[in-house]
Design an enzyme around this catalytic site. Sequence first.
Site, PDB file in Angstrom:
ATOM      1  N   HIS A  27       3.573  -2.325   3.103  1.00 53.01           N
ATOM      2  CA  HIS A  27       3.582  -0.984   2.524  1.00 53.01           C
ATOM      3  C   HIS A  27       4.889  -0.717   1.780  1.00 53.01           C
ATOM      4  CE1 HIS A  27       0.498  -0.823   5.644  1.00 53.01           C
ATOM      5  NE2 HIS A  27       0.002   0.248   5.026  1.00 53.01           N
ATOM      6  N   ASP A  85       0.811  -1.219   0.000  1.00 56.27           N
ATOM      7  CA  ASP A  85       0.000   0.000   0.000  1.00 56.27           C
ATOM      8  C   ASP A  85       0.849   1.277   0.000  1.00 56.27           C
ATOM      9  OD1 ASP A  85      -2.114  -1.738   0.207  1.00 56.27           O
ATOM     10  OD2 ASP A  85      -3.006  -0.799   1.967  1.00 56.27           O
TER      11      ASP A  85
END
Length: 338
Positions: free
Chosen positions: A306, A159
């Site tokens: 992430h 992400d």
Amino acid sequence: MPHSATRRPSPPTRTALTARRRLVAGCVVAAATLGLAACGTASGALQPTAGVSTQPPITIAPTDSRPTDGPVATVAPAPGSDSAPASAAPPAVPKPRTPKAPAETTAAPHSGTPSTPVTTTPVATTPSGTPAPTPAPVKPGTVIGSTASGGHTVALTFDDGPGPATGQILDLLAQYHAKATFCEIGQNAAANPALVKRILAAGHRLCDHSVHHPQPFAKLPHDKAAYEISAARDMIVKAGGPGTRVSWFRAPGGGFNADNEQITASLGMSSLGWSVDPRDWSRPGVPAIVSTVQKQLKPGGVILMHDGGGDRTQTVAALKQLLPWLVAQGYTFDWPAG
């Protein structure tokens, strides 16, 4: 010549009395018809009621409509009494009728058999008159948290990129022939189109992660949520170039609700969640990231990590350990479901 005695009239016979009674009854009927008060004298003259104009006798034409040679017959009252025979019943007076409400009826179908009513939904049309495409129906709670194939597979997702760590992560994935899904912030994709193109060239896939990453995302009004989802998708597609496909939307912080799930579906995307969250964004340490993934992962799981949004040094270091471990555990790399 001797004087002859005056002869008294003989009393009427029974037959004469009966005939008179019948004539009186006929007189009553005729009087009622003519609107007269009563039958008159024994000679049959009718006496009109005071104040009522005298009307001529009613004539009745013969039932045979052909012209006759003689005069039209008239109904004249017959001699008799002013009263009807005692045995005659008074004229019947019809009772007023109360109107009845019409019975409710249901029109039967032309086939003659009852049928179940069919509800029709109006079809939306475009200005040209052609049917508009209907978004796929989405039920609340259909957020994806598993792989497309199931079994002993795993889906890696990253992400908040593209960012400084994206290139390093792409290198590691290529080393282990792993594929992943990158959930990108719209403004980051617009600022780093070269990285978006590199992700696609390596065979990975893209996911919409909103324009600005607002939280709590589920609290956004409809118009704001629609903008964050649709505008980010457009930015990612523009950065990736012609033919770029964005298959999923992941709400920031997992803030899904029925409204933003429906918006996502109307744009042709699926709502993407996860099943494993090592919270690498908080930089808990490489051992903590690795341990959490190893404990939480089940076959068919989706791992959340992430590649943007801050310093991702721990994430890159943890991935260097996790990729060989996954291969050793017999996992194969897959896409999220949907």
